[in-house]
Motif scaffolding. Structure first.
Motif, PDB file in Angstrom:
ATOM      1  N   GLU A   1       0.817  -1.210   0.000  1.00  0.00           N
ATOM      2  CA  GLU A   1       0.000   0.000   0.000  1.00  0.00           C
ATOM      3  C   GLU A   1       0.850   1.259   0.000  1.00  0.00           C
ATOM      4  O   GLU A   1       0.414   2.320  -0.464  1.00  0.00           O
ATOM      5  CB  GLU A   1      -0.939   0.001   1.203  1.00  0.00           C
ATOM      6  N   VAL A   2       2.080   1.157   0.511  1.00  0.00           N
ATOM      7  CA  VAL A   2       3.009   2.291   0.513  1.00  0.00           C
ATOM      8  C   VAL A   2       3.799   2.339  -0.790  1.00  0.00           C
ATOM      9  O   VAL A   2       3.896   3.386  -1.430  1.00  0.00           O
ATOM     10  CB  VAL A   2       3.953   2.232   1.731  1.00  0.00           C
ATOM     11  N   THR A   3       4.367   1.200  -1.204  1.00  0.00           N
ATOM     12  CA  THR A   3       5.147   1.198  -2.448  1.00  0.00           C
ATOM     13  C   THR A   3       4.276   1.558  -3.645  1.00  0.00           C
ATOM     14  O   THR A   3       4.754   2.161  -4.615  1.00  0.00           O
ATOM     15  CB  THR A   3       5.819  -0.168  -2.691  1.00  0.00           C
ATOM     16  N   GLY A   4       2.989   1.222  -3.553  1.00  0.00           N
ATOM     17  CA  GLY A   4       2.074   1.545  -4.635  1.00  0.00           C
ATOM     18  C   GLY A   4       1.853   3.035  -4.822  1.00  0.00           C
ATOM     19  O   GLY A   4       1.445   3.476  -5.895  1.00  0.00           O
ATOM     20  N   GLN A   5       2.110   3.814  -3.777  1.00  0.00           N
ATOM     21  CA  GLN A   5       1.943   5.260  -3.849  1.00  0.00           C
ATOM     22  C   GLN A   5       3.248   5.998  -4.166  1.00  0.00           C
ATOM     23  O   GLN A   5       3.250   7.216  -4.352  1.00  0.00           O
ATOM     24  CB  GLN A   5       1.401   5.796  -2.524  1.00  0.00           C
ATOM     25  N   ALA A   6       4.348   5.260  -4.209  1.00  0.00           N
ATOM     26  CA  ALA A   6       5.662   5.890  -4.346  1.00  0.00           C
ATOM     27  C   ALA A   6       5.943   6.331  -5.778  1.00  0.00           C
ATOM     28  O   ALA A   6       5.453   5.740  -6.743  1.00  0.00           O
ATOM     29  CB  ALA A   6       6.752   4.931  -3.885  1.00  0.00           C
TER      30      ALA A   6
END
Length: 301
Positions: A202-207
């Motif tokens: 969920e974090v890497t997807g926003q990076a």
């Protein structure tokens, strides 16, 4: 600091020693190191360096890997208690059970693992080369251990493969949530978000970019942006700020501090050189087998 550095330089010369330091180490440790980088870079250095003694400033699996690659060299780990909770989430017995359940799968182990796990695996990888290594294997099904977040990151980039993922995760990177991203993006609008793939999907997807510590540094260097949110261990900020003092780097979350990486200090490095603390001993049968998975990684990468 100056006196410590002078003595360390003297001991390095006397012992024909080299100091390797991971990007997550304290700034004072990185300052006395001969080589600083991520696990992949340091693995390559350990395999070819001509020194008789390697002082590995990192955690145990890193020093162990250096010994596997250079069994005839003296490899020292300055802080004997510097371990890796992620590496502790998988055992060789776990690998054998997974092999029995998925006989047609190749086993890819993250370098953040013990020698026993490396010995039970087909190939090793780092966050810098994981996608390339996994993609180069002929097997359609891959067992990837132990980091489920890095495994998910790889799987999304290799949809033609089927993945069986371990259940481990890095407790430091796992602290970062989408809420942290949302709050920091609101505080720093327009900032680029650079994260490590050990963060949750969920974090890497926003990076704006996800990659190893060295890749994060290179991404920031090549970007025209002036403000960056950094989603990996705080130690990488030293290199970022040193190479690009005109840019602003903000840690994405204050919890991005690895307690084990911070155990090593400049006195630890001195003690290692002066008193041979703490030598990684060669387990020949085990290390010979573990070397096969690491050597295959170096060949494929």
């Amino acid at each position: 600091m100056t006196e410590w550095r002078r003595e360390i330089d003297r001991l390095k010369k006397d012992r024909n020693a080299v100091i390797l330091a991971h990007n997550y180490q304290l700034e004072e440790v990185q300052a006395v190191a001969d080589y600083v980088g991520d696990s992949f870079y340091l693995s390559k250095i350990a395999a070819k360096v001509a020194a008789e003694v390697i002082v590995f400033c990192g955690v145990r699996f890193m020093a162990e890997t250096a010994k596997i690659l250079s069994p005839d060299k003296t490899v020292l780990l300055p802080e004997v208690a510097a371990g890796c909770p992620l590496a502790d989430t998988i055992t060789a017995q776990d690998i054998e059970r997974l092999k029995q359940q998925h006989a047609d799968a190749a086993v890819v182990c993250y370098i953040n693992s013990s020698a026993q796990v490396k010995a039970a695996s087909d190939v090793c990888c780092t966050s810098a080369n994981a996608v390339k290594i996994a993609g180069s294997l002929p097997n359609k099904k891959l067992i990837f251990v132990p980091d489920k977040n890095l495994g998910d990151y790889i799987a999304k980039r290799l949809p033609e493969k089927e993945f069986v993922l371990g259940e481990g995760c890095c407790p430091t990177h796992a602290q970062v949530t989408p809420d942290h991203v949302e709050k920091m993006r609101a505080r720093y609008p327009g900032a680029q978000l650079l994260v490590h793939p050990e963060c949750c999907p969920e974090v890497t997807g926003q990076a704006d970019f996800a990659g190893s510590t060295s890749a994060i540094i290179h991404s920031a260097e090549s970007s025209a942006a002036q403000v960056f949110l950094i989603g990996t261990e705080i130690g990488v900020l030293f290199a970022l700020k040193a190479s690009q003092p005109h840019k602003q780097f903000i840690l994405l979350h204050e919890g991005l501090v690895c307690p084990d990486m911070k155990k090593t200090n400049i006195q630890s490095v001195y003690n290692a050189l002066a008193n041979n603390c703490h030598e990684i001993m060669n387990d020949k049968a085990l290390f010979d087998k573990a070397r096969q998975s690491i050597s295959r990684m170096l060949e494929l990468a």
